[in-house]
Design a protein around this motif. Sequence first.
Motif, mmCIF file in Angstrom:
data_model
loop_
_atom_site.group_PDB
_atom_site.id
_atom_site.type_symbol
_atom_site.label_atom_id
_atom_site.label_comp_id
_atom_site.label_asym_id
_atom_site.label_seq_id
_atom_site.Cartn_x
_atom_site.Cartn_y
_atom_site.Cartn_z
ATOM 1 N N GLY A 83 6.505 16.286 -0.015
ATOM 2 C CA GLY A 83 6.635 16.356 1.434
ATOM 3 C C GLY A 83 5.294 16.178 2.117
ATOM 4 N N PHE A 84 4.283 16.779 1.549
ATOM 5 C CA PHE A 84 2.963 16.691 2.160
ATOM 6 C C PHE A 84 2.484 15.251 2.273
ATOM 7 C CE2 PHE A 84 -1.593 16.207 1.707
ATOM 8 C CZ PHE A 84 -2.035 16.917 2.796
ATOM 9 N N TRP A 85 2.531 14.532 1.151
ATOM 10 C CA TRP A 85 2.019 13.159 1.200
ATOM 11 C C TRP A 85 2.926 12.271 2.059
ATOM 12 C CZ3 TRP A 85 -2.785 12.593 0.342
ATOM 13 C CH2 TRP A 85 -3.436 13.439 -0.552
ATOM 14 N N GLY A 86 4.203 12.546 2.015
ATOM 15 C CA GLY A 86 5.122 11.772 2.851
ATOM 16 C C GLY A 86 4.754 11.909 4.315
ATOM 17 N N ILE A 87 4.545 13.149 4.729
ATOM 18 C CA ILE A 87 4.207 13.369 6.125
ATOM 19 C C ILE A 87 2.863 12.746 6.445
ATOM 20 C CG2 ILE A 87 3.451 15.198 7.689
ATOM 21 C CD1 ILE A 87 5.868 16.798 6.734
ATOM 22 N N THR A 88 1.912 12.893 5.535
ATOM 23 C CA THR A 88 0.583 12.359 5.813
ATOM 24 C C THR A 88 0.602 10.852 5.969
ATOM 25 O OG1 THR A 88 -0.247 14.134 4.442
ATOM 26 C CG2 THR A 88 -1.821 12.468 5.094
ATOM 27 N N PHE A 89 1.365 10.143 5.170
ATOM 28 C CA PHE A 89 1.288 8.709 5.391
ATOM 29 C C PHE A 89 2.425 8.044 6.143
ATOM 30 C CE2 PHE A 89 3.557 7.802 1.612
ATOM 31 C CZ PHE A 89 2.886 8.255 0.493
ATOM 32 N N PHE A 90 3.513 8.696 6.369
ATOM 33 C CA PHE A 90 4.538 8.041 7.197
ATOM 34 C C PHE A 90 4.274 8.238 8.686
ATOM 35 C CE2 PHE A 90 8.206 8.285 3.872
ATOM 36 C CZ PHE A 90 7.551 7.350 3.119
ATOM 37 N N TYR A 91 3.808 9.418 9.045
ATOM 38 C CA TYR A 91 3.684 9.717 10.472
ATOM 39 C C TYR A 91 2.789 8.728 11.207
ATOM 40 C CZ TYR A 91 6.181 13.886 12.020
ATOM 41 O OH TYR A 91 7.147 14.742 12.452
ATOM 42 N N MET A 92 1.697 8.344 10.536
ATOM 43 C CA MET A 92 0.700 7.500 11.184
ATOM 44 C C MET A 92 1.278 6.208 11.774
ATOM 45 S SD MET A 92 -2.420 8.204 11.506
ATOM 46 C CE MET A 92 -3.193 9.785 11.344
ATOM 47 N N TRP A 93 2.401 5.789 11.230
ATOM 48 C CA TRP A 93 2.927 4.474 11.616
ATOM 49 C C TRP A 93 3.977 4.576 12.711
ATOM 50 C CZ3 TRP A 93 2.181 0.235 7.813
ATOM 51 C CH2 TRP A 93 1.358 0.623 6.747
ATOM 52 N N ALA A 94 4.368 5.771 13.038
ATOM 53 C CA ALA A 94 5.585 5.926 13.823
ATOM 54 C C ALA A 94 5.347 5.992 15.331
ATOM 55 C CB ALA A 94 6.341 7.165 13.363
ATOM 56 N N GLY A 95 4.092 6.054 15.742
ATOM 57 C CA GLY A 95 3.782 6.290 17.156
ATOM 58 C C GLY A 95 4.447 5.347 18.130
ATOM 59 N N SER A 96 4.680 4.108 17.707
ATOM 60 C CA SER A 96 5.184 3.137 18.670
ATOM 61 C C SER A 96 6.626 3.401 19.086
ATOM 62 C CB SER A 96 5.062 1.727 18.103
ATOM 63 O OG SER A 96 5.616 1.687 16.822
ATOM 64 N N HIS A 97 7.304 4.385 18.472
ATOM 65 C CA HIS A 97 8.665 4.666 18.962
ATOM 66 C C HIS A 97 8.645 5.294 20.356
ATOM 67 C CE1 HIS A 97 8.393 8.703 16.602
ATOM 68 N NE2 HIS A 97 8.014 8.893 17.838
ATOM 69 N N HIS A 98 7.449 5.608 20.850
ATOM 70 C CA HIS A 98 7.348 6.082 22.235
ATOM 71 C C HIS A 98 7.315 4.915 23.216
ATOM 72 C CE1 HIS A 98 6.481 10.397 21.446
ATOM 73 N NE2 HIS A 98 6.149 9.909 20.276
ATOM 74 N N LEU A 99 7.291 3.698 22.700
ATOM 75 C CA LEU A 99 7.057 2.543 23.574
ATOM 76 C C LEU A 99 8.104 1.452 23.380
ATOM 77 C CD1 LEU A 99 3.204 2.480 22.994
ATOM 78 C CD2 LEU A 99 4.378 3.240 25.042
ATOM 79 N N HIS A 100 9.325 1.838 23.021
ATOM 80 C CA HIS A 100 10.381 0.841 22.840
ATOM 81 C C HIS A 100 10.669 0.088 24.140
ATOM 82 C CE1 HIS A 100 11.112 1.774 18.793
ATOM 83 N NE2 HIS A 100 11.907 2.812 18.928
ATOM 84 N N TYR A 101 10.932 -1.194 23.995
ATOM 85 C CA TYR A 101 11.297 -2.074 25.126
ATOM 86 C C TYR A 101 10.195 -2.184 26.174
ATOM 87 C CZ TYR A 101 16.007 -1.474 23.259
ATOM 88 O OH TYR A 101 17.097 -1.428 22.439
ATOM 89 N N THR A 102 8.970 -1.756 25.843
ATOM 90 C CA THR A 102 7.888 -1.907 26.814
ATOM 91 C C THR A 102 7.155 -3.203 26.518
ATOM 92 O OG1 THR A 102 6.244 -0.844 25.426
ATOM 93 C CG2 THR A 102 7.544 0.578 26.866
ATOM 94 N N ALA A 103 5.991 -3.342 27.139
ATOM 95 C CA ALA A 103 5.214 -4.561 26.950
ATOM 96 C C ALA A 103 4.538 -4.624 25.584
ATOM 97 C CB ALA A 103 4.161 -4.663 28.062
ATOM 98 N N TYR A 160 0.842 -1.190 0.000
ATOM 99 C CA TYR A 160 0.000 0.000 0.000
ATOM 100 C C TYR A 160 0.877 1.240 0.000
ATOM 101 C CZ TYR A 160 -2.633 3.676 2.422
ATOM 102 O OH TYR A 160 -3.174 4.859 2.812
ATOM 103 N N LEU A 161 1.868 1.198 0.857
ATOM 104 C CA LEU A 161 2.745 2.341 1.002
ATOM 105 C C LEU A 161 3.552 2.606 -0.259
ATOM 106 C CD1 LEU A 161 3.253 3.850 3.685
ATOM 107 C CD2 LEU A 161 5.535 3.001 3.367
ATOM 108 N N LEU A 162 4.101 1.533 -0.813
ATOM 109 C CA LEU A 162 4.912 1.693 -2.017
ATOM 110 C C LEU A 162 4.063 2.244 -3.159
ATOM 111 C CD1 LEU A 162 7.118 -1.538 -1.940
ATOM 112 C CD2 LEU A 162 7.801 0.838 -1.534
ATOM 113 N N ALA A 163 2.890 1.663 -3.319
ATOM 114 C CA ALA A 163 2.019 2.084 -4.411
ATOM 115 C C ALA A 163 1.657 3.552 -4.256
ATOM 116 C CB ALA A 163 0.758 1.224 -4.424
#
Lengths: 247, 56, 554
Positions: free
Chosen positions: C307-327, B19-22
């Motif tokens: 940049g706009f689309w990059g930010i719109t779709f990459f950011y959504m996935w990154a939240g878990s970096h606040h929870l490294h080494y947790t449960a 999805y991401l790549l596309a």
Amino acid sequence: MFNFHYRLERYSIRFAILVVIVASIGGFVEIAPLFTIDETVEPAPDMRVYTPLELAGRNIYIREGCYACHSQMIRSLRDEVERYGPYSLAAESQYDHPMLWGSKRTGPDLARVGGKYSDYWHVVHMNNPRDVVPESVMPSYRWLGRNELEPADFDLHLRAQQKVGVPYTDEMVANAINDLSGQANPDGKRAEGVLARYGEATNIRDFDGDPTKVTELDALIAYLQILGRLTEVAHQNPVMKKLEGPK
Amino acid sequence: MNFEHEMLVGFAKSYGLFYLLALSLLVLVYTYWPSNKKPFDRAARSIIDDEDRPWE
Amino acid sequence: MVGQLTVNERKLAFLILILIAVVGLAMAITGADKLFVVHGLIIFLSALGTIFLVISGYFLPPPDIENAKHYYDDPTRAGIIIAMVWAVFAMFIGDWVAWLLAFPEMTFDAAWASFGRLRPVHTTGIIFGFGGNALIATSFHVVQRTSRARMPDNLSPWVVIFGYNLFCLLAVSGYFIGITQSKEYAEPEWYADIWLVIIWVTYFILYLRVLARRKEPHIYVANWYYMAFILVVAILHIVNNLAIPISLMHAKSYSAFSGVQDAMTQWWYGHNAVAFFLTAGFLGMLYYFLPKQAGRPIYSYRMSIVGFWGITFFYMWAGSHHLHYTALPTWVQTLGMTFSAMLLIPSWIAAGNALMTLNGAWHKVRDDATLRFMMVAAVFYGLSTFEGSFMAIRPVNALSHYTDWTIGHVHAGALGWVALITFGAIYALVPWLWKQKRMYSPKLVEVHFWLALSGTLIYVFSMWNSGIIQGLMWRTYNESGTLAYSFVQSMVEMHPYYIARAIGGLFFLIGAIVGCYNIWMTVRSARMLAGAPEFETPDLGIASAQEIKAGEQA
Ligand code: HEM
Ligand code: HEM
């Protein structure tokens, strides 16, 4: 003219919808598995729920913003496990609505502070941390020992907890107000009910050393003393994940 | 029941990536499509112009 | 400002306010706990006060038909002033919080003044009060200009500003008296959350209506960022705040989520609040005000889209970096780490685009402190996103998490990027809106710039130092293989850095106060020249269109 406007309007709405879709698919794909995650949470058959007094204490912990300085999440790193105890398991916060893992350690982690100190130590510490730790930057919470707990609507709290999925029985809900004060009055008649409903191991005592009234400090200390003690799973499986960190 | 969880995870890990790549490809094609250059340049200039009041 | 509303709009405003007052009164009367009653009263009194305002202008003559031929800027003017008030308030609290960590007795035995309650007052006041109002105000300006279209009506923007600030007021007053959900950046309780949803929908519809009226076929990219900000914040807010109140007459609620699920939802929210509130919205600001002030189009419009689309779709996935080494399951952590690294691409595209735009205009940057605010903001944006991607790497996060390093990262972004770009935009906007050739005192803009920059550097460097020392002390072993330092030892080590940070923060605060004075004097001189209160100034003020033409002033 009308047609022209109409087209433009549709265009901006379409754009908006596109943003929503693009943004939410990412979130959804990542979050969806977490809604089935209870399947991966380790079983903790001995886990009990918070007593009303402990829950009240938890609410005070939230109200005072203790979470701004204290985490309740021991990571699976060697130094953390040595400093604070076995690392936290998902099961241990399964009844925490919301969780209080925290993001900043201005003070030490509290995930396993239960039983580490006496009630009396906590009373002194909460009234003025510098009486026990001279360098401490923790605020003094003198008002907690002055404020009487207001239990009038505590059945509503347990009812709401029940609705979000915490396994409180109807009996627990019905007796919430009595249990709340019962736990802080070891000699009173209500204490037995607490033991019957929440288990023999429940702490029943006058936590703040002032038997004349049930204060917010009673509740808070009851909560602190149970942290990390609702289940023993974390102690039973000392090393499940490989610990990382410096040697 | 564990099956369901595994399935969702699997889906997230594989199709999520496609999805991401596309999507990335689509965006790049859109922005660098030659005939789009003119409107973009115009848009970039448009805010510099005088803008005293709304157009009639 | 009531004079600008049509007679029908005045009636409608009156009705809406009566409705709000009734709800507030009902909350105050039926409320089963004291705190809920207090909030009912706050709602009631805010509505009542505004009702008097409406009544006082109710019988003014209806607005000139000519008005429809001008942009509607009064809400923007009000929004900017409100944002500056919040800035000073929340930075004052922030600095107090900073001193508290050095001298804990500054709570004076008052519950409301203790660290745990003041800290969310700082974060909410600054992010939502200052940042939010600045975003709303500038978005009103930008969407009208880039669409070449006026607000569709005069009331909706006021509803948004009034309603949004009522939300902020409920939030902040709640922490003082002890109402909070404890979810970071989403602390307000359920009724305030519902209220925000209503206001946010109004805001979004208003935005769409202006766009729908536009005479320009293309939607300028700044609007994309503002739209993403509005939309995604709505989704995040609704999902993360799902909760069950203990009753409709109590302030308290319990989150629908618990444990890991709650942690993931919370940091999905938390991280994307950074992305779409503190980043996307302010990038919208950047993409409009920086080219205007520099008098040159953005270096690459295409890069701004990528940049706009990059930010719109990459950011959504990154939240878990606040929870490294947790449960949290490890695969989710790895996912978060990977996407955080990828985020560097769109982030640096944006920062680079901004700086390249200034290429060839460096003399302007040298002479014009307003433009310099924006330039330095872009640099700090690049810096804090690089730092963020670095901190998202698991072994790095093992060290940085829970320490002051995070606080340093936050304020590199918050002071260096968010606050500086906002001050830049405000200094550009105030003379345009009040029809002045320039700010009352360009010297004072210069003073503010240096105070803000030095304050930021002191703050960030002291937190990097303390954070890394803290992290290292926690994990240092001595020869016998036991931990070398107690927690309290690491805490004592922080003391000098906490004092330094508080001093840096004080610089920053003083800068903001200087800014307020400068803005106030600009508004005053505009008023004196026009001989009328600013909100009633007809759009053709004293300065001619030529003079207002932005960016061309040296
Ligand atoms: C006068 C300037 C400022 C001062 C003195 C200041 C001070 C502080 C302090 C002392 C903390 C608590 C740190 C801790 O718990 O150890 C904090 C947290 C925070 N501040 Fe500021 N601040 C300032 C400006 C800002 C601005 C302009 C923003 C945002 C636009 C901001 C956003 C935040 C955030 C988001 C947090 C929470 C960080 C976290 O939880 O990791 N601050 N600030
Ligand atoms: C590429 C962009 C960015 C990435 C990958 C990133 C990554 C991170 C990471 C890894 C943390 C530490 C989490 C932890 O250990 O608890 C963090 C915290 C934070 N970042 Fe960023 N960051 C980025 C940009 C920004 C920007 C531009 C801001 C603007 C102000 C910002 C604001 C914050 C805040 C407020 C926190 C603290 C959250 C909390 O614990 O309360 N970040 N970020």
